[in-house]
Design an enzyme around this catalytic site. Structure first.
Site, PDB file in Angstrom:
ATOM      1  N   PHE A 150       0.804  -1.226   0.000  1.00 28.93           N
ATOM      2  CA  PHE A 150       0.000   0.000   0.000  1.00 28.93           C
ATOM      3  C   PHE A 150       0.834   1.272   0.000  1.00 28.93           C
ATOM      4  O   PHE A 150       0.336   2.338  -0.324  1.00 28.93           O
ATOM      5  CB  PHE A 150      -0.934   0.019   1.226  1.00 28.93           C
ATOM      6  CG  PHE A 150      -0.237   0.423   2.510  1.00 28.93           C
ATOM      7  CD1 PHE A 150       0.007   1.765   2.798  1.00 28.93           C
ATOM      8  CD2 PHE A 150       0.194  -0.526   3.423  1.00 28.93           C
ATOM      9  CE1 PHE A 150       0.671   2.140   3.965  1.00 28.93           C
ATOM     10  CE2 PHE A 150       0.855  -0.157   4.592  1.00 28.93           C
ATOM     11  CZ  PHE A 150       1.091   1.176   4.859  1.00 28.93           C
ATOM     12  N   LYS A 174      -0.859  -7.308  -9.242  1.00 32.29           N
ATOM     13  CA  LYS A 174      -1.874  -7.474  -8.184  1.00 32.29           C
ATOM     14  C   LYS A 174      -1.505  -6.454  -7.101  1.00 32.29           C
ATOM     15  O   LYS A 174      -0.645  -6.713  -6.245  1.00 32.29           O
ATOM     16  CB  LYS A 174      -1.821  -8.913  -7.660  1.00 32.29           C
ATOM     17  CG  LYS A 174      -3.076  -9.425  -7.002  1.00 32.29           C
ATOM     18  CD  LYS A 174      -3.533  -8.693  -5.771  1.00 32.29           C
ATOM     19  CE  LYS A 174      -2.678  -8.909  -4.555  1.00 32.29           C
ATOM     20  NZ  LYS A 174      -3.034  -7.969  -3.455  1.00 32.29           N
ATOM     21  N   CYS A 282       9.708   1.653   3.527  1.00 37.83           N
ATOM     22  CA  CYS A 282      10.584   0.554   3.924  1.00 37.83           C
ATOM     23  C   CYS A 282      11.981   1.073   4.222  1.00 37.83           C
ATOM     24  O   CYS A 282      12.791   0.369   4.803  1.00 37.83           O
ATOM     25  CB  CYS A 282      10.621  -0.521   2.855  1.00 37.83           C
ATOM     26  SG  CYS A 282      11.397   0.050   1.366  1.00 37.83           S
ATOM     27  N   GLU A 383       9.245  -3.850  13.394  1.00 43.61           N
ATOM     28  CA  GLU A 383       8.869  -2.761  12.477  1.00 43.61           C
ATOM     29  C   GLU A 383       7.560  -2.124  12.961  1.00 43.61           C
ATOM     30  O   GLU A 383       6.574  -2.828  13.169  1.00 43.61           O
ATOM     31  CB  GLU A 383       8.677  -3.325  11.065  1.00 43.61           C
ATOM     32  CG  GLU A 383       8.275  -2.256  10.057  1.00 43.61           C
ATOM     33  CD  GLU A 383       8.185  -2.782   8.627  1.00 43.61           C
ATOM     34  OE1 GLU A 383       7.597  -3.863   8.419  1.00 43.61           O
ATOM     35  OE2 GLU A 383       8.691  -2.095   7.727  1.00 43.61           O
TER      36      GLU A 383
HETATM   37  P1  NAD Z   1       1.529  -6.616   3.163  1.00 45.81           P
HETATM   38  O1  NAD Z   1       2.565  -7.666   3.303  1.00 45.81           O
HETATM   39  O2  NAD Z   1       0.401  -6.617   4.123  1.00 45.81           O
HETATM   40  O3  NAD Z   1       0.854  -6.676   1.694  1.00 45.81           O
HETATM   41  C1  NAD Z   1       1.633  -6.664   0.534  1.00 45.81           C
HETATM   42  C2  NAD Z   1       0.868  -7.378  -0.576  1.00 45.81           C
HETATM   43  O4  NAD Z   1       0.663  -8.743  -0.211  1.00 45.81           O
HETATM   44  C3  NAD Z   1      -0.513  -6.799  -0.863  1.00 45.81           C
HETATM   45  O5  NAD Z   1      -0.726  -6.826  -2.255  1.00 45.81           O
HETATM   46  C4  NAD Z   1      -1.449  -7.736  -0.120  1.00 45.81           C
HETATM   47  O6  NAD Z   1      -2.734  -7.811  -0.722  1.00 45.81           O
HETATM   48  C5  NAD Z   1      -0.725  -9.067  -0.222  1.00 45.81           C
HETATM   49  N1  NAD Z   1      -0.963  -9.931   0.953  1.00 45.81           N
HETATM   50  C6  NAD Z   1      -1.115  -9.528   2.240  1.00 45.81           C
HETATM   51  N2  NAD Z   1      -1.256 -10.589   3.048  1.00 45.81           N
HETATM   52  C7  NAD Z   1      -1.189 -11.678   2.267  1.00 45.81           C
HETATM   53  C8  NAD Z   1      -1.263 -13.079   2.526  1.00 45.81           C
HETATM   54  N3  NAD Z   1      -1.415 -13.557   3.760  1.00 45.81           N
HETATM   55  N4  NAD Z   1      -1.161 -13.916   1.484  1.00 45.81           N
HETATM   56  C9  NAD Z   1      -0.983 -13.449   0.242  1.00 45.81           C
HETATM   57  N5  NAD Z   1      -0.900 -12.136  -0.069  1.00 45.81           N
HETATM   58  C10 NAD Z   1      -1.006 -11.263   0.930  1.00 45.81           C
HETATM   59  O7  NAD Z   1       2.308  -5.209   3.170  1.00 45.81           O
HETATM   60  P2  NAD Z   1       1.695  -3.748   3.232  1.00 45.81           P
HETATM   61  O8  NAD Z   1       1.145  -3.511   4.601  1.00 45.81           O
HETATM   62  O9  NAD Z   1       0.843  -3.493   2.045  1.00 45.81           O
HETATM   63  O10 NAD Z   1       3.021  -2.879   3.033  1.00 45.81           O
HETATM   64  C11 NAD Z   1       3.855  -2.487   4.095  1.00 45.81           C
HETATM   65  C12 NAD Z   1       5.038  -3.412   4.235  1.00 45.81           C
HETATM   66  O11 NAD Z   1       5.772  -3.438   3.015  1.00 45.81           O
HETATM   67  C13 NAD Z   1       6.032  -2.949   5.292  1.00 45.81           C
HETATM   68  O12 NAD Z   1       6.442  -4.070   6.021  1.00 45.81           O
HETATM   69  C14 NAD Z   1       7.181  -2.375   4.488  1.00 45.81           C
HETATM   70  O13 NAD Z   1       8.438  -2.393   5.122  1.00 45.81           O
HETATM   71  C15 NAD Z   1       7.166  -3.253   3.285  1.00 45.81           C
HETATM   72  N6  NAD Z   1       7.810  -2.643   2.135  1.00 45.81           N
HETATM   73  C16 NAD Z   1       9.020  -3.143   1.758  1.00 45.81           C
HETATM   74  C17 NAD Z   1       9.687  -2.568   0.690  1.00 45.81           C
HETATM   75  C18 NAD Z   1      11.024  -3.086   0.258  1.00 45.81           C
HETATM   76  O14 NAD Z   1      11.477  -2.716  -0.804  1.00 45.81           O
HETATM   77  N7  NAD Z   1      11.677  -3.934   1.037  1.00 45.81           N
HETATM   78  C19 NAD Z   1       9.115  -1.489  -0.001  1.00 45.81           C
HETATM   79  C20 NAD Z   1       7.854  -1.028   0.388  1.00 45.81           C
HETATM   80  C21 NAD Z   1       7.221  -1.617   1.483  1.00 45.81           C
END
Ligand code: NAD
Length: 483
Positions: A150, A174, A282, A383
């Site tokens: 997000f 997605k 991140c 985090e």
């Molecule tokens: P999230 O892991 O909740 O969701 C990410 C994606 O995975 C979304 O598209 C979501 O629909 C999907 N998803 C969520 N739960 C799932 C499951 N159980 N099974 C399958 N798919 C699932 O992450 P978020 O809250 O959207 O984003 C924030 C996180 O992303 C933070 O931890 C941040 O550090 C990380 N992030 C990392 C980077 C990087 O480059 N390392 C960059 C941006 C954000």
């Protein structure tokens, strides 16, 4: 009722087969601004079929023709720049300028992908044996997908899509169901490009759609960006299903400040790193490790400046920090602050229960600073993903490095100093994928690979840069004898 978003499959906007939707809520005004469908396995299957059908024609489209679409994509993104930034603010809560920065960075990834005609080239050698020539060719590998978070709803999809298609693959995105509108706008622009059918596809949805992507035999590889538990799940599921995978996870980024650092410049940088995008990056600074005498001055100045930040609705141009993404995120962040304090940290600036006039229901968390944080405190280890900065003390440089390296995460770490020797040691010894020296947010530009270490990354090849060319192509060796 707010508009139900559509999927984009085979060059057409189509309704999901599911009637279940998740509301997309503006986190400042609390209005429901769209309904995101919970796309099903059947929807994903239709997207994969379209992408597979599109692949044969697209891979035969000469690379110079393929990148012409990207030149036009860039121009059209510039034309839609302000629309897209507005959508990012409305669904994510960040400020207008932060959204502009995000879309600008996304466009830089399109720029990078226009270099694919050079980057996909190969090497070779005549007469590797008498009369025998050997060459490497890089070929498109098939259908790729990305599952994105997000926090950068316009930029992260662009880390992947342009390079994937420039290399001759077809693609399925997605996005996060919390922020699906920006992705829809990117696909409006892509639709206007008149790409051949099936080259780019969009599936809106949550876990079911993600699982269907990870398990689908027609998908060659998956790029994931999100939290660590999901990154791990994605890595394990995709490898089990024989896919390439690059899974970028969560972070806990440390910044060490030495007593010799330029204090004014350090504070300015740390402020941006900790509170930019309300800490939902991140690469956000989560912990400052103040070394020796640096502590008191640093803390005093950070508390003063953070306390003066104007928190508000991101669409107001004077706002310096927006909301967090949702009520759930606000509740989690405030709970973690409370736990950190219960575990012995002292609040120096408390952003819990922040209120913004005119947006009383908004998901605001004010800038927060907690001090006397010890290595076992939740605010040092986990985090938070919010505007919360923990301050820790280290007696010397070596102790600061030990603190940083004890983290299970390894996305980024920075050092503020005027001493080149310490800077070199820091680069050499710290276990993180992105190192900043007098830089608070060590964000690589699009031509360098981006990824962390330890629990911040699962996979081999990082996103972007030359790693992305390797990820999106299949290498083949040709050995020829003609005489
Ligand atoms: P999230 O892991 O909740 O969701 C990410 C994606 O995975 C979304 O598209 C979501 O629909 C999907 N998803 C969520 N739960 C799932 C499951 N159980 N099974 C399958 N798919 C699932 O992450 P978020 O809250 O959207 O984003 C924030 C996180 O992303 C933070 O931890 C941040 O550090 C990380 N992030 C990392 C980077 C990087 O480059 N390392 C960059 C941006 C954000």
């Amino acid at each position: 009722m707010a508009q139900k978003l559509k999927n984009y499959i085979g060059g057409d906007w189509v309704e999901s087969s599911s009637s279940i939707t998740t509301p997309v809520i503006n986190p400042a005004t609390c209005e429901t601004i769209a309904e995101c469908p919970e796309s099903t396995r059947a929807d994903v299957d239709a997207a994969v079929k379209a992408a597979q059908e599109g692949f044969e024609e697209w891979r035969r489209t000469p690379v110079l023709n393929r990148v012409q679409y990207l030149f036009r994509f860039k121009t059209m993104m510039e034309e839609r720049f302000e629309d897209i930034t507005k959508a990012v603010v409305e669904e994510n809560g960040k400020t207008r300028d932060e959204a502009r920065g995000e879309v600008r960075r996304g466009i830089e990834s399109i720029d990078f992908a226009t270099s694919v005609p050079v980057l996909m080239r190969n090497d070779g050698l005549e007469d590797i044996a008498a009369g025998i020539d050997e060459t490497t060719v890089r070929q498109p590998a098939g259908v790729f997908a990305a599952i994105t978070p997000f926090n950068f709803p316009a930029m992260v999809p662009l880390w992947f899509l342009p390079t994937a298609i420039a290399c001759g693959n077809t693609f399925i995105l997605k996005p996060s169901p919390q922020t699906p509108i920006s992705a829809g706008l990117l696909y409006e622009v892509l639709h206007d490009l008149d790409l051949p059918e099936g080259v780019v596809n969009l599936i809106q949805g949550g876990k079911e759609a993600s699982m269907a992507v990870m398990e689908h035999p027609g998908i060659k590889g998956v790029s994931f960006v999100g939290s660590t538990p999901v990154a791990k799940l994605v890595y394990e599921t995709c490898t089990k299903h024989g896919k390439r995978v690059q899974a970028q996870g969560g972070a806990k980024n440390y910044i060490a400040v030495l007593p010799d650092a330029d204090m004014a410049a350090s504070v300015k940088n740390i402020m941006g790193a900790a509170y930019g995008c309300a800490g939902q990056r991140c690469l956000a600074a989560a912990v400052v490790v103040a070394v020796g005498d640096a502590h008191d001055k640093l803390k005093e100045e950070l508390v003063k400046q953070a306390g003066n930040l104007r928190v508000g609705y991101g669409l107001n141009e004077t706002t310096q920090m927006g909301t967090v993404v949702s009520a759930v995120a606000k509740e989690r962040i405030e709970r973690m602050i409370t736990q950190g304090i219960e575990q012995g940290a002292t609040p120096a600036l408390d952003g819990r229960n922040a209120q913004v006039s005119g947006y009383e229901g908004g998901n605001f968390v004010g800038p927060t600073i907690v001090e006397n944080v010890t290595p076992d405190n939740i605010l040092a280890k986990e985090e938070v993903f919010g505007p919360v900065l923990a301050i820790m003390k280290a007696n010397d440089f070596d102790e600061a490095i030990d603190i940083i390296n004890s983290s299970k995460y390894g996305n980024a770490a920075s050092l503020f100093t005027t001493n080149g020797g310490y800077a070199r040691e820091f680069k050499y010894r710290v276990n993180a994928g992105n190192i900043g020296i007098n830089i608070g947010v060590a964000a690589p530009s699009a031509s360098f690979p981006f990824g962390g270490q330890k629990d911040s990354f699962f996979g081999d090849l990082h996103g972007q840069g030359m790693d992305s060319i390797e990820f999106y192509t299949e290498r083949k060796i040709v050995i020829e004898r003609w005489i």
